[in-house]
Design a protein around this motif. Sequence first.
Motif, mmCIF file in Angstrom:
data_model
loop_
_atom_site.group_PDB
_atom_site.id
_atom_site.type_symbol
_atom_site.label_atom_id
_atom_site.label_comp_id
_atom_site.label_asym_id
_atom_site.label_seq_id
_atom_site.Cartn_x
_atom_site.Cartn_y
_atom_site.Cartn_z
ATOM 1 N N VAL B 38 41.582 54.936 43.134
ATOM 2 C CA VAL B 38 40.390 54.553 43.895
ATOM 3 C C VAL B 38 40.803 53.672 45.070
ATOM 4 O O VAL B 38 40.391 53.891 46.216
ATOM 5 C CB VAL B 38 39.383 53.811 43.000
ATOM 6 N N LEU B 39 41.634 52.678 44.781
ATOM 7 C CA LEU B 39 42.059 51.749 45.826
ATOM 8 C C LEU B 39 42.857 52.467 46.912
ATOM 9 O O LEU B 39 42.766 52.137 48.088
ATOM 10 C CB LEU B 39 42.905 50.626 45.210
ATOM 11 N N ALA B 40 43.624 53.462 46.509
ATOM 12 C CA ALA B 40 44.493 54.145 47.469
ATOM 13 C C ALA B 40 43.746 55.186 48.288
ATOM 14 O O ALA B 40 44.023 55.367 49.465
ATOM 15 C CB ALA B 40 45.664 54.804 46.743
ATOM 16 N N PHE B 41 42.801 55.889 47.677
ATOM 17 C CA PHE B 41 42.285 57.109 48.323
ATOM 18 C C PHE B 41 40.779 57.158 48.556
ATOM 19 O O PHE B 41 40.313 58.044 49.254
ATOM 20 C CB PHE B 41 42.688 58.339 47.483
ATOM 21 N N ALA B 42 40.011 56.273 47.947
ATOM 22 C CA ALA B 42 38.554 56.422 48.061
ATOM 23 C C ALA B 42 38.038 56.028 49.437
ATOM 24 O O ALA B 42 38.554 55.115 50.076
ATOM 25 C CB ALA B 42 37.854 55.603 46.990
ATOM 26 N N GLU B 43 37.010 56.730 49.838
ATOM 27 C CA GLU B 43 36.375 56.475 51.128
ATOM 28 C C GLU B 43 35.322 55.377 50.947
ATOM 29 O O GLU B 43 34.525 55.438 50.007
ATOM 30 C CB GLU B 43 35.710 57.784 51.556
ATOM 31 N N PRO B 44 35.286 54.392 51.827
ATOM 32 C CA PRO B 44 34.234 53.376 51.725
ATOM 33 C C PRO B 44 32.855 54.033 51.786
ATOM 34 O O PRO B 44 32.662 54.997 52.521
ATOM 35 C CB PRO B 44 34.469 52.508 52.965
ATOM 36 N N GLY B 45 31.940 53.506 50.987
ATOM 37 C CA GLY B 45 30.583 54.045 50.994
ATOM 38 C C GLY B 45 30.358 55.191 50.027
ATOM 39 O O GLY B 45 29.241 55.674 49.885
ATOM 40 N N ALA B 61 35.377 48.589 42.680
ATOM 41 C CA ALA B 61 34.264 49.081 43.495
ATOM 42 C C ALA B 61 33.975 48.125 44.644
ATOM 43 O O ALA B 61 33.663 48.547 45.764
ATOM 44 C CB ALA B 61 33.022 49.271 42.625
ATOM 45 N N ASP B 62 34.093 46.835 44.375
ATOM 46 C CA ASP B 62 33.851 45.839 45.418
ATOM 47 C C ASP B 62 34.954 45.890 46.477
ATOM 48 O O ASP B 62 34.681 46.004 47.667
ATOM 49 C CB ASP B 62 33.773 44.451 44.783
ATOM 50 N N VAL B 63 36.188 45.833 46.009
ATOM 51 C CA VAL B 63 37.320 45.785 46.946
ATOM 52 C C VAL B 63 37.383 47.053 47.794
ATOM 53 O O VAL B 63 37.661 47.014 48.986
ATOM 54 C CB VAL B 63 38.630 45.564 46.150
ATOM 55 N N GLU B 65 34.918 48.880 48.581
ATOM 56 C CA GLU B 65 33.655 49.035 49.323
ATOM 57 C C GLU B 65 32.887 50.295 48.923
ATOM 58 O O GLU B 65 32.385 51.033 49.780
ATOM 59 C CB GLU B 65 33.921 49.065 50.843
ATOM 60 N N MET B 66 32.820 50.547 47.612
ATOM 61 C CA MET B 66 32.041 51.691 47.150
ATOM 62 C C MET B 66 30.550 51.352 47.212
ATOM 63 O O MET B 66 30.162 50.191 47.213
ATOM 64 C CB MET B 66 32.442 52.053 45.714
ATOM 65 N N ALA B 67 29.715 52.406 47.229
ATOM 66 C CA ALA B 67 28.269 52.190 47.381
ATOM 67 C C ALA B 67 27.601 51.840 46.057
ATOM 68 O O ALA B 67 26.620 51.087 46.017
ATOM 69 C CB ALA B 67 27.624 53.443 47.965
ATOM 70 N N ALA B 68 28.115 52.415 44.968
ATOM 71 C CA ALA B 68 27.533 52.204 43.643
ATOM 72 C C ALA B 68 28.539 52.715 42.614
ATOM 73 O O ALA B 68 29.515 53.379 42.976
ATOM 74 C CB ALA B 68 26.214 52.971 43.512
ATOM 75 N N ILE B 69 28.283 52.371 41.336
ATOM 76 C CA ILE B 69 29.173 52.821 40.266
ATOM 77 C C ILE B 69 28.385 53.694 39.295
ATOM 78 O O ILE B 69 27.290 53.321 38.865
ATOM 79 C CB ILE B 69 29.775 51.648 39.472
ATOM 80 N N LEU B 70 28.965 54.839 38.957
ATOM 81 C CA LEU B 70 28.380 55.731 37.960
ATOM 82 C C LEU B 70 29.371 55.863 36.804
ATOM 83 O O LEU B 70 30.476 56.378 36.991
ATOM 84 C CB LEU B 70 28.105 57.104 38.586
ATOM 85 N N TYR B 71 28.967 55.369 35.636
ATOM 86 C CA TYR B 71 29.821 55.479 34.445
ATOM 87 C C TYR B 71 29.445 56.746 33.689
ATOM 88 O O TYR B 71 28.260 56.997 33.430
ATOM 89 C CB TYR B 71 29.661 54.253 33.549
ATOM 90 N N VAL B 72 30.459 57.519 33.320
ATOM 91 C CA VAL B 72 30.220 58.814 32.679
ATOM 92 C C VAL B 72 30.493 58.742 31.180
ATOM 93 O O VAL B 72 31.002 57.749 30.667
ATOM 94 C CB VAL B 72 31.100 59.923 33.313
ATOM 95 N N ALA B 73 30.165 59.824 30.502
ATOM 96 C CA ALA B 73 30.501 60.033 29.093
ATOM 97 C C ALA B 73 29.959 58.928 28.183
ATOM 98 O O ALA B 73 30.587 58.544 27.198
ATOM 99 C CB ALA B 73 32.023 60.161 28.927
ATOM 100 N N LEU B 82 28.398 44.096 34.495
ATOM 101 C CA LEU B 82 27.106 44.269 35.178
ATOM 102 C C LEU B 82 26.804 43.080 36.086
ATOM 103 O O LEU B 82 26.314 43.250 37.208
ATOM 104 C CB LEU B 82 25.990 44.422 34.140
ATOM 105 N N ASP B 83 27.116 41.878 35.608
ATOM 106 C CA ASP B 83 26.866 40.678 36.415
ATOM 107 C C ASP B 83 27.701 40.701 37.689
ATOM 108 O O ASP B 83 27.211 40.352 38.768
ATOM 109 C CB ASP B 83 27.187 39.413 35.611
ATOM 110 N N LEU B 84 28.951 41.108 37.538
ATOM 111 C CA LEU B 84 29.845 41.155 38.701
ATOM 112 C C LEU B 84 29.349 42.187 39.710
ATOM 113 O O LEU B 84 29.303 41.931 40.918
ATOM 114 C CB LEU B 84 31.273 41.479 38.253
#
Lengths: 155, 117
Positions: B38-45, B61-63, B65-73, B82-84
Amino acid sequence: MSEELPRAGAEAPGEILYSERWTIRGGDFDHGGEVAAAVKSTLRQFAVAPEVIRRLSIANFEAEMNVIMYAEEAVLELQVLPDRARVTLADRGQGIPDIGLAMQEGWSTATPEMRQRGFGAGLGLPNIRKNCDEFAIESTVGVGTTLRYGVRFPL
Amino acid sequence: MLLREIMELLSCETAWGLELAEGLSIAACFAADLMSDVLAFAEPGALLVTGLASIQSAHTADVAEMAAILYVAGKRPAQPVLDLARGNGLPVLCTPLSMFETCGRLHRAGLRAGVRT
């Protein structure tokens, strides 16, 4: 705790506008990421471009997790200069026997616990180098490792 | 795609902090359990899709700059996670669907790969 950590080398020339230090404890997975978050908050107080903050934060987070996974303790020092931000991360720990290998993507000595945390895939050091404009590493086996990296601010 | 639409698409039973991103439209996703990826390849947003519910997922997710988190399974993050996420303004969604099924449905709905070029 009173033992002195390895010291960073002589300062490169340049006006230091701000500096701050944070301590990272090895093995402290539950707090892994807090120092990177704190540094990010600090950088936001300066007029630094978000993309630059993002790149340095990625490097800081990977470096912080490396300390948590492999070292006993480290001090991360941030310095903000007019044209760049740089970080010196000096740890007390096992050191790296072969830096060339450690810099290769996929090379890892991680344990299952580290991998369960989403790290330990051998991408940490390459990721730090990839996101930074400056990068240097030195290590002494049985003593510790010092990373120096930084980002330049766009003109 | 709105987060509320994603919730419906993925039969999400739980979500937190949707009000943090009212009107936020998601165009891209990055799916991984390996945070270094994620840190290496994910696109911000992009939307972070992951089965890793550790505190490091929220830091990542914060570092990154992701838009939101979706946990699967059916993964449910613990309260500190959640607080963070909330402190960083990140909505959190949970789906019982597998990673494969989740990504398949998102792709079919028109979302693209959020890979940094």
